[in-house]
Design a protein around this motif. Structure first.
Motif, mmCIF file in Angstrom:
data_model
loop_
_atom_site.group_PDB
_atom_site.id
_atom_site.type_symbol
_atom_site.label_atom_id
_atom_site.label_comp_id
_atom_site.label_asym_id
_atom_site.label_seq_id
_atom_site.Cartn_x
_atom_site.Cartn_y
_atom_site.Cartn_z
ATOM 1 N N ARG A 149 -9.498 3.514 2.932
ATOM 2 C CA ARG A 149 -9.506 4.850 2.317
ATOM 3 C C ARG A 149 -8.283 4.950 1.429
ATOM 4 O O ARG A 149 -7.165 4.688 1.881
ATOM 5 C CB ARG A 149 -9.456 5.969 3.357
ATOM 6 C CG ARG A 149 -9.710 7.334 2.761
ATOM 7 C CD ARG A 149 -9.595 8.424 3.830
ATOM 8 N NE ARG A 149 -10.393 9.607 3.542
ATOM 9 C CZ ARG A 149 -9.951 10.633 2.815
ATOM 10 N NH1 ARG A 149 -8.747 10.633 2.304
ATOM 11 N NH2 ARG A 149 -10.741 11.684 2.606
ATOM 12 N N LYS A 150 -8.527 5.332 0.193
ATOM 13 C CA LYS A 150 -7.411 5.417 -0.758
ATOM 14 C C LYS A 150 -6.481 6.557 -0.389
ATOM 15 O O LYS A 150 -6.931 7.572 0.139
ATOM 16 C CB LYS A 150 -7.960 5.737 -2.149
ATOM 17 C CG LYS A 150 -8.644 4.593 -2.827
ATOM 18 C CD LYS A 150 -8.945 5.068 -4.253
ATOM 19 C CE LYS A 150 -10.069 4.255 -4.845
ATOM 20 N NZ LYS A 150 -10.721 4.962 -5.939
ATOM 21 N N ARG A 151 -5.219 6.386 -0.745
ATOM 22 C CA ARG A 151 -4.286 7.503 -0.624
ATOM 23 C C ARG A 151 -4.804 8.618 -1.521
ATOM 24 O O ARG A 151 -5.294 8.363 -2.620
ATOM 25 C CB ARG A 151 -2.902 7.054 -1.119
ATOM 26 C CG ARG A 151 -1.806 8.114 -0.994
ATOM 27 C CD ARG A 151 -0.470 7.564 -1.448
ATOM 28 N NE ARG A 151 -0.119 6.356 -0.700
ATOM 29 C CZ ARG A 151 0.268 6.343 0.574
ATOM 30 N NH1 ARG A 151 0.387 7.475 1.241
ATOM 31 N NH2 ARG A 151 0.534 5.218 1.186
ATOM 32 N N GLU A 152 -4.713 9.858 -1.062
ATOM 33 C CA GLU A 152 -5.174 10.952 -1.917
ATOM 34 C C GLU A 152 -4.240 11.112 -3.112
ATOM 35 O O GLU A 152 -3.036 10.860 -3.011
ATOM 36 C CB GLU A 152 -5.228 12.262 -1.116
ATOM 37 C CG GLU A 152 -6.435 12.296 -0.196
ATOM 38 C CD GLU A 152 -6.539 13.548 0.651
ATOM 39 O OE1 GLU A 152 -7.634 13.819 1.131
ATOM 40 O OE2 GLU A 152 -5.516 14.238 0.837
ATOM 41 N N TYR B 136 0.797 -1.231 0.000
ATOM 42 C CA TYR B 136 0.000 0.000 0.000
ATOM 43 C C TYR B 136 0.827 1.277 0.000
ATOM 44 O O TYR B 136 0.279 2.362 -0.141
ATOM 45 C CB TYR B 136 -0.942 0.021 1.220
ATOM 46 C CG TYR B 136 -1.801 -1.211 1.322
ATOM 47 C CD1 TYR B 136 -2.890 -1.382 0.471
ATOM 48 C CD2 TYR B 136 -1.513 -2.208 2.246
ATOM 49 C CE1 TYR B 136 -3.675 -2.521 0.551
ATOM 50 C CE2 TYR B 136 -2.302 -3.345 2.334
ATOM 51 C CZ TYR B 136 -3.382 -3.511 1.486
ATOM 52 O OH TYR B 136 -4.154 -4.635 1.556
ATOM 53 N N CYS C 105 -3.155 6.689 2.891
ATOM 54 C CA CYS C 105 -4.251 5.731 2.776
ATOM 55 C C CYS C 105 -4.500 5.116 4.154
ATOM 56 O O CYS C 105 -3.664 5.231 5.067
ATOM 57 C CB CYS C 105 -3.934 4.648 1.755
ATOM 58 S SG CYS C 105 -2.472 3.700 2.134
ATOM 59 N N VAL D 65 -5.663 1.411 5.917
ATOM 60 C CA VAL D 65 -5.744 -0.020 5.619
ATOM 61 C C VAL D 65 -6.272 -0.739 6.851
ATOM 62 O O VAL D 65 -5.883 -0.417 7.974
ATOM 63 C CB VAL D 65 -4.324 -0.544 5.269
ATOM 64 C CG1 VAL D 65 -4.290 -2.065 5.228
ATOM 65 C CG2 VAL D 65 -3.847 0.040 3.956
ATOM 66 N N ILE E 250 -7.899 -1.914 1.750
ATOM 67 C CA ILE E 250 -7.915 -0.447 1.828
ATOM 68 C C ILE E 250 -9.275 0.015 2.344
ATOM 69 O O ILE E 250 -10.301 -0.448 1.853
ATOM 70 C CB ILE E 250 -7.723 0.129 0.394
ATOM 71 C CG1 ILE E 250 -6.256 0.031 -0.043
ATOM 72 C CG2 ILE E 250 -8.229 1.543 0.268
ATOM 73 C CD1 ILE E 250 -5.433 1.261 0.251
ATOM 74 N N CYS F 16 1.001 5.312 5.842
ATOM 75 C CA CYS F 16 -0.211 4.508 5.737
ATOM 76 C C CYS F 16 -0.733 4.215 7.146
ATOM 77 O O CYS F 16 0.036 3.813 8.019
ATOM 78 C CB CYS F 16 0.226 3.222 5.020
ATOM 79 S SG CYS F 16 -0.861 1.846 5.113
ATOM 80 N N ASP G 9 -6.699 15.583 -5.950
ATOM 81 C CA ASP G 9 -7.589 15.845 -4.806
ATOM 82 C C ASP G 9 -7.223 17.149 -4.117
ATOM 83 O O ASP G 9 -8.053 17.762 -3.435
ATOM 84 C CB ASP G 9 -7.505 14.701 -3.778
ATOM 85 C CG ASP G 9 -8.043 13.399 -4.334
ATOM 86 O OD1 ASP G 9 -8.980 13.444 -5.156
ATOM 87 O OD2 ASP G 9 -7.521 12.332 -3.948
#
Ligand code: LLP
Length: 421
Positions: free
Chosen positions: A408-411, A34, A395, A397, A406, A38, A415
Motif C-alpha cells: 500500500r502506497k504512502r498516502e 520506503y 505505506c 511493505v 509495497i 512504514c 488524498d
C-alpha cells in the motif's frame, strides 16, 4: 534467521550483528527504500501462522474465515485466500474487499450488529455462505432480498450472547449481557421456532464471538457447554457452530497466552461431542498480529528530570492501540547499543495520550534520525489508522526473504482532501 541471530516473533524478525531485520532485509534498508513511518509485514510469518492455526483445528471439519477487520490490505487478503481460508466480514466495504481479493462468496460469513439493507442485499446477490444474525429484524431484510433474488434457504447462524465474562480489555468483551452483541437464548429460541417453515431462511448454525485477545480455551469451553444446554432445551441441533475469533497472541515476553494447539485440542474435542457437521473459526489477531512491525524514525529526544520523551514520526493516528486501550507494543531499536534509558515513545499529535509505548527501554544515546521498530503491529493497527491532524497514513511493505515490495502506497497530501467540496 541464521544461527546466532537473536530472533523475535516466531523467528521472522530479529537482530543480526546488532541490526534489526525483517526476514532477510534490514530495517535500515527498508526505511531507506520506503521512508518512515512504514508498516513492515513478513510474508513467511503470515504463512507460518496460517499453517499453525489450520493444524491446531485439523481434528474436525472446519471453515477458517480470516477476520478481515484485523488487517484488510488486499495483498494480505489475497494471501489468506490463496492459503485456503475464507473471510469473516462486518460491512459492505469488507465484503467488497474480500470479493476483490478473490474470495469465493461461498467461503464468506457476514457478522455485524448493524448490517444495513444494501449490505444484506449485496450478501444475498453475491451468494455468501452465511449470515450471522444479531437481531430478529435482520431476518426480515434477508427474507425480503432473498425473495427478490429468488434465493431459497439462505444459510443463517444465530449469534448467541451467552453472558460469559472473559479476561480481556473491557472494550473487546463481547459476550456479556450488558454488551450490544448477539441474541439472548430466549430470543434465539423464539426465532428458531418462528422461522422453521420459511422457504427463504435456513437457520442451521449458532455463532459465538466471546471477545478478543483471549488467553486460553476456558471461555470457549464454557460457551460450548452452554450451547449444549441450549440445544437440549430447545431441541435445536446446529449443523454449524461458529466460535468466532479471539485467539490471543503474546505482545510481550510477560504475556502468557496459551499455544494455539492448547486452544485447538480441547475446543475440537468439545465440538466433536456436540456432533456438528462444520466448525467455523474467525481468527484475526492470531494470524496477523505478530507478523508486522511499524518502523518509525526518531524526530527529537527530550530529556527532563521527570521523564524522557522520544518523539517519533509515527503517532496515534498510525497506531492507536496504546492510546486507545493502553495496550503494550514492544519497542525495538533498529541499532542495538549498550546502556538504556526509560522513556515514553510519543508521536507528533496534539494529545497527551499520543504514545506508542510508556516507560519503554531505549538506547541511552538515542538521537534524532535513529529508527525504532514497534512490535506486534499486524492486527488492528493499520486497519484502525486515521488521518487525524491531517497526517497521511504510512505505506505498507511486505518482505519475502530478501525481497520486499509495497502493498500500500504512502498516502499523498492530495488524498487528505480527496472528496471534500
Ligand atoms: N469475529 C467477530 C464477530 C469479531 O467481532 C472479531 C473481532 C473477530 C472475529 C476477530 O477477533 P480476533 O481473532 O482478532 O480477536 N480493535 C481491538 C480488537 C477488536 C476485535 C473486534 N472483533 C484491538 O485492537 O485489540
Amino acid at each position: 534467521m541464521e544461527e546466532g541471530a537473536e530472533v523475535i516473533f516466531d523467528g521472522f524478525f530479529g537482530y543480526r550483528k546488532g541490526i534489526f531485520y525483517a526476514e532477510g532485509e534490514s530495517a535500515n534498508d527498508i526505511a531507506a527504500k520506503y521512508g518512515t513511518p512504514c508498516y513492515v509485514y513478513s510474508r513467511n510469518s503470515l504463512l507460518s501462522r496460517i499453517k499453525s492455526f489450520k493444524s491446531a483445528f485439523s481434528a474436525v471439519n472446519s471453515l477458517i474465515c480470516y477476520s478481515v477487520k484485523a488487517n484488510s490490505n488486499r495483498s494480505i487478503l489475497r494471501l489468506m485466500k490463496e492459503s485456503g481460508l475464507g473471510a469473516d466480514v462486518v460491512s459492505g466495504g469488507e465484503l467488497r474487499r474480500a470479493l476483490l481479493a478473490g474470495f469465493t462468496p461461498g467461503r464468506i460469513v457476514f457478522a455485524g450488529v448493524g448490517k444495513k439493507d444494501d449490505e444484506i442485499e449485496l450478501g444475498i446477490k453475491k451468494k455468501i455462505y452465511c449470515f450471522n444474525i444479531e437481531n430478529e429484524e435482520e431476518i426480515g431484510l434477508i427474507e425480503k432480498h432473498a425473495r427478490r433474488y429468488r434465493r431459497k434457504n439462505v444459510l443463517c447462524s444465530l449469534r448467541l450472547n451467552l453472558d460469559i465474562d472473559v479476561d480481556t480489555h473491557h472494550y473487546v468483551k463481547t459476550s456479556k449481557k450488558e454488551t450490544k452483541f448477539g441474541l439472548d437464548v430466549i430470543a434465539a429460541a423464539g426465532i428458531i421456532k418462528k422461522n422453521l417453515r420459511s422457504p427463504y431462511i435456513s437457520i442451521k448454525g449458532l455463532h459465538l464471538h466471546l471477545g478478543s485477545q483471549l488467553k486460553d480455551a476456558s471461555p470457549y469451553l464454557k460457551a460450548l457447554a452452554k450451547v449444549r444446554s441450549f440445544s437440549e432445551d430447545t431441541g435445536f441441533n446446529p449443523e454449524i457452530i461458529d466460535i468466532g475469533g479471539g485467539f490471543g497472541i503474546n505482545y510481550s515476553e510477560w504475556d502468557a497466552v496459551k499455544k494455539i494447539e492448547d486452544f485447538g485440542i480441547p475446543i475440537t474435542e468439545q465440538v466433536k461431542k456436540i456432533g456438528v457437521k462444520k466448525l467455523i473459526l474467525e481468527p484475526g489477531r492470531y494470524i496477523v498480529g505478530n507478523t508486522a512491525v511499524l518502523l518509525t524514525r526518531v524526530l527529537y529526544v527530550k530529556k527532563r528530570p521527570e521523564k524522557n520523551f522520544i518523539i517519533t514520526d509515527a503517532g496515534m493516528n498510525d497506531l492507536i492501540r496504546p492510546a486507545f486501550y493502553g495496550s503494550h507494543h514492544g519497542v525495538f531499536p533498529v541499532k542495538k547499543t549498550d546502556g538504556a534509558i526509560k522513556a515514553d515513545i510519543v508521536g507528533p499529535i496534539c494529545e497527551t495520550g499520543d504514545y506508542l509505548a510508556r516507560d519503554a527501554q531505549a538506547p541511552e544515546n538515542i538521537k534524532s534520525g535513529d529508527l525504532l521498530a514497534i512490535g506486534s503491529a499486524g492486527a488492528y493497527c493499520f486497519s484502525m489508522s486515521s488521518n487525524y491532524n491531517s497526517r497521511t497514513r504510512p505505506c505498507e511493505v511486505m518482505v519475502d526473504g530478501k525481497k520486499s515490495f509495497i502493498i500500500r502506497k504512502r498516502e499523498a497530501y492530495g488524498d487528505l482532501w480527496r472528496g471534500e467540496v
